[in-house]
Write an enzyme that holds these catalytic residues in place. Structure first.
Site, PDB file in Angstrom:
ATOM      1  CG  HIS A  88      -1.836   1.171   1.323  1.00  0.00           C
ATOM      2  ND1 HIS A  88      -3.135   1.139   0.880  1.00  0.00           N
ATOM      3  CD2 HIS A  88      -1.624   2.435   1.778  1.00  0.00           C
ATOM      4  CE1 HIS A  88      -3.683   2.334   1.066  1.00  0.00           C
ATOM      5  NE2 HIS A  88      -2.792   3.137   1.615  1.00  0.00           N
ATOM      6  CD  GLU A  89       1.428   3.566   3.680  1.00  0.00           C
ATOM      7  OE1 GLU A  89       1.571   4.634   3.050  1.00  0.00           O
ATOM      8  OE2 GLU A  89       0.400   3.303   4.345  1.00  0.00           O
TER       9      GLU A  89
HETATM   10 ZN    ZN Z   1      -3.108   5.260   1.780  1.00  0.00          ZN
END
Ligand code: ZN
Length: 505
Positions: free
Chosen positions: A269-270
Site C-alpha cells: 500500500h505505502e
Molecule cells: Zn493510503
C-alpha cells in the site's frame, strides 16, 4: 514575454521554492518524530515544527506573494506562460485565497483546539468516553462552520470541505456514485456472508519471524519497482508514506508477529503511494506541483498496488513459493489457492482500518452520510453515537458495543479533517476504473503480474498518472486516462467478479 513578467515569474518561482524548502524540512522532522526520534526531544521538536510551519504560512500569504499573483494571474499574462508555470500560478492562487480569508487569530485558535483534541482523543477512545469528547468535537464543528463562511459555501456547505481534498467534487456527484455503489455492494456483502464455502484464514495468524517478514516486504517492494536509492523503509505504529521530493520518498510499515499478511499489504500500500511520488516529472521538483494531485488519486495508487495487484491470484502464483521459503514451517502445507482465499476473506467488522476490500467502502459511505448531516443539516454532535450505530446496523448488520469501536474509532474528526473520508472510497473507484483501462491497453496485464514483470505497468502509470504530479486535476486526469468521468460501476463489477469466484457464488 516582457522582461518585467519574466522577472516576476522568476521571483515567484524563487518564493515557491523557499516555501517548498520549509515543507521539506518540516516533513523530514515529522518523519523523524514518527520513526524513532528520542522521546525527550519530542516536545521541542513539535515546537520547532510549529515555528517553521508558521514561517512557511507567512510566506504563502505574504504581501509579496499577493503582488506577484496580482501580476501573473491576469488572463493576458497567463496566456504567455507555459503549461507548467500557468498551473503553478493557478494552484498557488487557490492556496493563497484559502489562507488569506481566515483571520490569523481564528486560525491560531483552530490549530490549538485541534492539536489539543487530537492528543485527548486517544484517551477518550480508549475509555469509550464520547461524553468527554463531545464538547471538543462540538467546538471543532462550529469553527469549521465558521471557516466555511470565510471561504464561501459552494453548492452546499459540505461541498466546500470536499473541494479541499478532491477539487471540484460535489455532494451531488458523491450522492450519485455512493448511492449506486451502496445498492450493489449491500446485496453482495449479504450473499458473501451467507455463502456456505467460506475461506479459512487461521494459518495467517501463527507466529512469523519479524526478520523474515522484513526481508520479504523489501523484496516485494523491489519487485514492484520501488527505488531504494530514492527512498527508504522504516517501522512505525501506523504505516505511512512521505514524499520529501521525488528523489526522497520514504515509507514505513509494521510487522505483526501473529499476522503475516499485515506487513505484506501495508508495504504494498505505502509502496503504491511512493511509486506515484518517485515518478513525478523532475521538471516539477521544487514547485507546489511536485505532489499527488488529490487524496483520492493518491489513494487509488496505493489501492491499485495493494489490492488489484497484491491480492490477485496472479501475484501469488508468482510469489507464494517465495513466501513459503521464508516460512516453511508455517506455510509448507498451505496451498496457494487457500492462501489467496484467506487474504481476501470478507468479514463484517466494526473497524474501518481492519476492513476487507469489499466492506471497506460501506464504512466510508457511513462516514460521508454523517459528515453531510453535520454540515448541511446541522445534526447535533450529541446525536452522533446514535446515528453512527443505526447506520452500522443498517449497512453492515452489526451494532458497536461501545463508542470506542464505534464513533470514536478514527482520529480524523479530532484533527478537523471533515471531507477527507470520501477520498478512501474514491481511491477504490478510481483504481478499478484505471484497472479496467489498463487491461484494455496492456492485454497481457495478468500475464505480466504472474511473471513478476511490473515495469510495463509502472511505466504505463507513470505516463498516465505519476509524471503529472499535481499539474492535472483529478477529474481531468481520470477523464484523460479512461475516457469518462468517475464511474462506480467499475469497482462494483471488479468486486462482484472477484468475490463470486472466491466464495463460489
Ligand atoms: Zn493510503
Amino acid at each position: 514575454m516582457e522582461q518585467e513578467i519574466q522577472q516576476k515569474l522568476e521571483s515567484f518561482r524563487e518564493l515557491n521554492k523557499k516555501i517548498r524548502s520549509y515543507y521539506e524540512a518540516v516533513s523530514l522532522m515529522a518523519w523523524d518524530l514518527r520513526t524513532g526520534a528520542p522521546r525527550k526531544g519530542a516536545e521541542t521538536r513539535a515546537e520547532t515544527i510549529g515555528v517553521l510551519s508558521t514561517e512557511s504560512f507567512k510566506l504563502q500569504t505574504s504581501r509579496e506573494m499577493g503582488e506577484l499573483l496580482g501580476v501573473l494571474n491576469r488572463p493576458e499574462v497567463l496566456k504567455q506562460l507555459d503549461d507548467v508555470n500557468r498551473r503553478i500560478v493557478e494552484d498557488v492562487q487557490e492556496e493563497y485565497d484559502r489562507s488569506v480569508k481566515i483571520p490569523a487569530d481564528k486560525y491560531q485558535e483552530y490549530v490549538t483546539l485541534t492539536s489539543h483534541a487530537e492528543t485527548l482523543w486517544e484517551d477518550f477512545k480508549e475509555n469509550c468516553d464520547f461524553a468527554g469528547f463531545e464538547p471538543y468535537l462540538t467546538q471543532i464543528v462550529a469553527k469549521t462552520q465558521e471557516f466555511i463562511d470565510y471561504w464561501g459555501p459552494r453548492a452546499t456547505r459540505y461541498d466546500t470541505l470536499l473541494h479541499m481534498y478532491e477539487p471540484e467534487l460535489t455532494t451531488t456527484k458523491l450522492d450519485e456514485v455512493f448511492g449506486q455503489l451502496r445498492d450493489r455492494l449491500v446485496p453482495l456483502v449479504e450473499a458473501v456472508q451467507s455463502a456456505p464455502d467460506k475461506p479459512k484464514s487461521e494459518f495467517l495468524n501463527q507466529l512469523f519471524d519479524k526478520d523474515q517478514q522484513e526481508k520479504f516486504s523489501k523484496f516485494l517492494l523491489e519487485q514492484i519497482g520501488y527505488d531504494f536509492d530514492a527512498g527508504r523503509i522504516d517501522e512505525s505504529v501506523h504505516p505511512f508514506a512521505t514524499g520529501l521530493n521525488p528523489g526522497d520518498v520514504r515509507i514505513t510499515t509494521h510487522y505483526l508477529q501473529d499476522d503475516v499478511a499485515s506487513a505484506v499489504f501495508s508495504s504494498l500500500h505505502e509502496g503504491g503511494h511512493a511509486l506515484y511520488e518517485q515518478n513525478i516529472s523532475p521538471e516539477l521538483t521544487g514547485t507546489p506541483l511536485a505532489q499527488g494531485t488529490s487524496m483520492g488519486i493518491h489513494e487509488s495508487q496505493s489501492r491499485f498496488w495493494e489490492n488489484m495487484i497484491g491480492r490477485s491470484r496472479a501475484f501469488w502464483d508468482r510469489y507464494y513459493s517465495e513466501l513459503q521459503s521464508h516460512f516453511p514451517e508455517q506455510l509448507a502445507q498451505v496451498k496457494v489457492e487457500d492462501f489467496h482465499r484467506a487474504i481476501n476473506r470478507v468479514e463484517n467488522s466494526l473497524i474501518r482500518i481492519e476492513a476487507d476490500e469489499l466492506t471497506y467502502n460501506l464504512h466510508i459511505i457511513i462516514r460521508y452520510e454523517i459528515e453531510k448531516m453535520l454540515f448541511n443539516e446541522n445534526l447535533d454532535v450529541k446525536e452522533l453515537p446514535r446515528v453512527w450505530n443505526e447506520k452500522y446496523e443498517q449497512y453492515l448488520g452489526i451494532i458497536p458495543p461501545n463508542d470506542g469501536v464505534g464513533v470514536l474509532q478514527d482520529v480524523h474528526w479530532s484533527g478537523g479533517s471533515f471531507g477527507y473520508f470520501p477520498s478512501y472510497a474514491l481511491g477504490n473507484m478510481y483504481a478499478a476504473q484505471i484497472e479496467n483501462t489498463i487491461r484494455k491497453e496492456i492485454p497481457n496485464f495478468e500475464g505480466l503480474i504472474a511473471e513478476g514483470n511490473f515495469a510495463p505497468i509502472k511505466d504505463w502509470l507513470t505516463d498516465k498518472v505519476y509524471k503529472y504530479g499535481k499539474s492535472r486535476k483529478p477529474a481531468e486526469l481520470i477523464k484523460a486516462i479512461t475516457g469518462e468521468d468517475l464511474n462506480p460501476d467499475y469497482l462494483a463489477d471488479y468486486l462482484e467478479k472477484k468475490y463470486k469466484a472466491i466464495y463460489n457464488l
